[in-house]
Write a protein that holds these residues in place. Structure first.
Motif, PDB file in Angstrom:
ATOM      1  N   THR A   1       0.848  -1.697  -0.204  1.00 44.00           N
ATOM      2  CA  THR A   1      -0.193   0.067  -0.026  1.00 44.00           C
ATOM      3  C   THR A   1       0.356   1.188   0.052  1.00 44.00           C
ATOM      4  N   ASN A   2       1.482   1.509   1.118  1.00 50.71           N
ATOM      5  CA  ASN A   2       2.699   2.634   1.158  1.00 50.71           C
ATOM      6  C   ASN A   2       3.426   2.810  -0.091  1.00 50.71           C
ATOM      7  N   LYS A   3       3.984   1.590  -0.889  1.00 56.90           N
ATOM      8  CA  LYS A   3       4.837   1.326  -1.867  1.00 56.90           C
ATOM      9  C   LYS A   3       4.048   2.682  -3.201  1.00 56.90           C
ATOM     10  N   LEU A   4       2.766   2.374  -3.338  1.00 59.45           N
ATOM     11  CA  LEU A   4       2.031   3.314  -4.451  1.00 59.45           C
ATOM     12  C   LEU A   4       2.331   4.655  -3.855  1.00 59.45           C
ATOM     13  N   ASN A   5       2.378   5.760  -2.930  1.00 58.55           N
ATOM     14  CA  ASN A   5       2.280   7.319  -2.479  1.00 58.55           C
ATOM     15  C   ASN A   5       3.407   7.108  -1.235  1.00 58.55           C
ATOM     16  N   ILE A   6       4.657   7.174  -1.437  1.00 60.69           N
ATOM     17  CA  ILE A   6       5.893   7.293  -0.491  1.00 60.69           C
ATOM     18  C   ILE A   6       6.001   9.034  -0.796  1.00 60.69           C
ATOM     19  N   ARG A   7       5.136   9.496   0.067  1.00 59.48           N
ATOM     20  CA  ARG A   7       5.303  10.862   0.156  1.00 59.48           C
ATOM     21  C   ARG A   7       6.616  12.193   0.820  1.00 59.48           C
ATOM     22  N   VAL A   8       7.117  12.877  -0.094  1.00 61.81           N
ATOM     23  CA  VAL A   8       8.760  13.030  -0.008  1.00 61.81           C
ATOM     24  C   VAL A   8       8.247  15.081   0.223  1.00 61.81           C
TER      25      VAL A   8
ATOM     26  N   ILE B   1      13.991  11.044  -7.753  1.00 65.31           N
ATOM     27  CA  ILE B   1      12.644  10.761  -7.667  1.00 65.31           C
ATOM     28  C   ILE B   1      12.254  10.558  -9.309  1.00 65.31           C
ATOM     29  N   ALA B   2      11.849  11.292  -9.964  1.00 67.69           N
ATOM     30  CA  ALA B   2      11.970  10.826 -11.452  1.00 67.69           C
ATOM     31  C   ALA B   2      12.413   9.041 -12.227  1.00 67.69           C
ATOM     32  N   GLN B   3      13.808   9.348 -11.707  1.00 66.88           N
ATOM     33  CA  GLN B   3      14.508   8.077 -12.373  1.00 66.88           C
ATOM     34  C   GLN B   3      13.840   7.241 -10.904  1.00 66.88           C
ATOM     35  N   TRP B   4      13.281   6.993  -9.359  1.00 71.70           N
ATOM     36  CA  TRP B   4      12.348   5.894  -8.972  1.00 71.70           C
ATOM     37  C   TRP B   4      11.571   5.395  -9.912  1.00 71.70           C
ATOM     38  N   ASN B   5      10.336   6.251 -10.037  1.00 66.27           N
ATOM     39  CA  ASN B   5       9.653   7.338 -10.514  1.00 66.27           C
ATOM     40  C   ASN B   5       8.984   6.028 -12.019  1.00 66.27           C
ATOM     41  N   ALA B   6      11.034   5.875 -12.169  1.00 67.35           N
ATOM     42  CA  ALA B   6      10.379   5.624 -13.631  1.00 67.35           C
ATOM     43  C   ALA B   6      10.612   3.891 -14.714  1.00 67.35           C
ATOM     44  N   VAL B   7      10.779   3.446 -13.203  1.00 66.17           N
ATOM     45  CA  VAL B   7      11.473   2.057 -13.518  1.00 66.17           C
ATOM     46  C   VAL B   7      10.670   1.179 -14.022  1.00 66.17           C
ATOM     47  N   PRO B   8      10.719   0.671 -15.291  1.00 63.73           N
ATOM     48  CA  PRO B   8       9.518  -0.449 -15.657  1.00 63.73           C
ATOM     49  C   PRO B   8       9.070  -1.550 -15.025  1.00 63.73           C
ATOM     50  N   ASN B   9       8.004  -1.934 -14.645  1.00 71.07           N
ATOM     51  CA  ASN B   9       7.608  -3.028 -14.264  1.00 71.07           C
ATOM     52  C   ASN B   9       7.624  -3.065 -12.663  1.00 71.07           C
ATOM     53  N   SER B  10       7.330  -1.862 -11.918  1.00 69.44           N
ATOM     54  CA  SER B  10       7.679  -1.078 -10.560  1.00 69.44           C
ATOM     55  C   SER B  10       6.562  -0.125 -10.180  1.00 69.44           C
ATOM     56  N   THR B  11       5.932  -0.265  -8.930  1.00 65.88           N
ATOM     57  CA  THR B  11       4.468   0.567  -8.574  1.00 65.88           C
ATOM     58  C   THR B  11       4.758   1.587  -8.045  1.00 65.88           C
TER      59      THR B  11
ATOM     60  N   ARG C   1       6.026   4.751  -6.136  1.00 67.43           N
ATOM     61  CA  ARG C   1       5.737   5.586  -6.081  1.00 67.43           C
ATOM     62  C   ARG C   1       6.266   6.766  -5.201  1.00 67.43           C
ATOM     63  N   PHE C   2       7.299   7.719  -6.133  1.00 69.27           N
ATOM     64  CA  PHE C   2       7.700   8.893  -4.826  1.00 69.27           C
ATOM     65  C   PHE C   2       6.700  10.415  -4.951  1.00 69.27           C
ATOM     66  N   ASN C   3       6.100  10.940  -4.797  1.00 71.10           N
ATOM     67  CA  ASN C   3       5.450  12.264  -4.734  1.00 71.10           C
ATOM     68  C   ASN C   3       6.369  13.441  -4.048  1.00 71.10           C
ATOM     69  N   ILE C   4       6.118  14.663  -4.116  1.00 74.82           N
ATOM     70  CA  ILE C   4       6.680  15.265  -3.330  1.00 74.82           C
ATOM     71  C   ILE C   4       5.521  15.914  -3.011  1.00 74.82           C
ATOM     72  N   VAL C   5       5.092  16.772  -1.485  1.00 76.33           N
ATOM     73  CA  VAL C   5       4.278  16.970  -0.855  1.00 76.33           C
ATOM     74  C   VAL C   5       5.032  18.136   0.008  1.00 76.33           C
ATOM     75  N   THR C   6       3.303  19.404  -0.227  1.00 77.02           N
ATOM     76  CA  THR C   6       4.672  20.731   0.595  1.00 77.02           C
ATOM     77  C   THR C   6       4.287  20.771   2.323  1.00 77.02           C
ATOM     78  N   THR C   7       3.223  20.013   2.844  1.00 76.02           N
ATOM     79  CA  THR C   7       2.941  19.993   3.933  1.00 76.02           C
ATOM     80  C   THR C   7       2.971  18.569   4.358  1.00 76.02           C
ATOM     81  N   ALA C   8       2.420  18.499   6.209  1.00 75.02           N
ATOM     82  CA  ALA C   8       2.749  16.579   6.889  1.00 75.02           C
ATOM     83  C   ALA C   8       1.109  16.978   6.414  1.00 75.02           C
ATOM     84  N   PRO C   9       0.560  15.413   6.155  1.00 70.32           N
ATOM     85  CA  PRO C   9       2.153  13.582   6.672  1.00 70.32           C
ATOM     86  C   PRO C   9       2.703  13.634   5.571  1.00 70.32           C
ATOM     87  N   TYR C  10       3.346  13.182   6.257  1.00 71.57           N
ATOM     88  CA  TYR C  10       4.747  12.606   5.356  1.00 71.57           C
ATOM     89  C   TYR C  10       5.739  11.664   5.299  1.00 71.57           C
ATOM     90  N   ASP C  11       5.915  10.574   4.874  1.00 71.18           N
ATOM     91  CA  ASP C  11       6.427   9.454   5.010  1.00 71.18           C
ATOM     92  C   ASP C  11       7.981  10.032   5.114  1.00 71.18           C
TER      93      ASP C  11
END
Length: 255
Positions: free
Chosen positions: A97-104, A121-131, A133-143
């Motif tokens: 579950t958490n791997k789908l949206n790792i908030r940075v 972040i773009a490098q990790w998100n672009a890996v083929p056959n991987s779900t 995903r890192f996403n930048i957030v500007t407020t809490a909560p974050y991972d």
């Protein structure tokens, strides 16, 4: 009579002061004991991962191993520690579950390297056959918090440090020594951040043996050394700047 009342007042004040002092001292001793107790568990966890005691550096609030992997003394120990035969990882990964949206969250101390962080972040998100995903957030909560911090080890200045995941969550902090990498090229600065993100999702150094580090185990099906791996350690300003094919294969296996 007045003199007696004065004496009684003084005695009462002393008693209150003593009680307050005693309470403060008890609180001061209780917390460190709890911290020490958890730190002992963290130390044992590090050893269980295969790191020899000689490689573990006590840095006050955390332990540091292999110069760029940190273990906070107050961390929660993973419940399911999958140590065994398994590029190299810890056996503890970000859950499905958490791997789908790792908030940075990028601390203000690192906003000057926003472009490098986005590149990493773009490098990790672009890996083929991987779900994953890192996403930048500007407020809490974050991972994951990315922040600037002056880092040192017995061997000198450290460019960055990450934390391994625990209990299905990504490692909580990435420390980047901004001043230490400021003179590097854009690609090398992004590489340092990308490398530490790899630790926060469980990857160990691919070249662990060549640089004299502790035992590590393979990601299933992705074996052997890899000179092109971005997860090779000891290469702050000279390593690969993009994920290698084996880096991508290992990511696809885990995520």
């Amino acid at each position: 009579m007045k003199k007696n009342l004065k004496r009684i007042a003084i005695v009462a004040m002393v008693a209150v002061s003593f009680a307050a002092c005693k309470k403060t001292q008890e609180s001061a001793t209780t917390e460190p004991q709890e911290t020490v107790k958890n730190a002992d568990k963290v130390l044992q966890y590090i050893k269980d991962l295969g790191f020899p005691e000689s490689s573990i550096v006590d840095n006050g609030t955390m332990f540091i191993v292999e110069e760029d992997i940190t273990f906070p003394k107050n961390m929660e120990i993973p419940v399911n520690k999958a140590f065994g035969t398994e590029q190299y990882y810890t056996g503890s990964i970000v859950n499905s579950t958490n791997k789908l949206n790792i908030r940075v969250f990028v601390d203000p101390s690192m906003t000057s390297m926003g472009s490098e962080i986005n590149n990493a972040i773009a490098q990790w998100n672009a890996v083929p056959n991987s779900t994953l995903r890192f996403n930048i957030v500007t407020t809490a909560p974050y991972d994951i918090l990315i922040k600037n911090e002056a880092l040192q080890s017995p061997n000198g200045v450290v460019c960055g440090a990450g934390e391994f995941p625990a209990n299905g969550k990504a490692g909580a902090v990435i420390r980047i020594n901004r001043d230490a990498i400021a003179g590097n090229s854009f690609a090398q600065r992004a590489r340092t951040i990308c490398h530490e993100l790899g630790h926060n999702i469980s990857f160990r150094h691919t070249n662990w043996s060549a640089i004299g580090e502790s035992n590590a185990t393979n990601v299933p099906g992705v074996t052997g050394t890899d000179s092109r791996s971005l997860m090779n350690g000891g290469q702050c300003n000279s390593g690969a700047t993009v994920l290698s094919q084996k880096d991508k294969d290992a990511t696809a296996v885990l995520y």
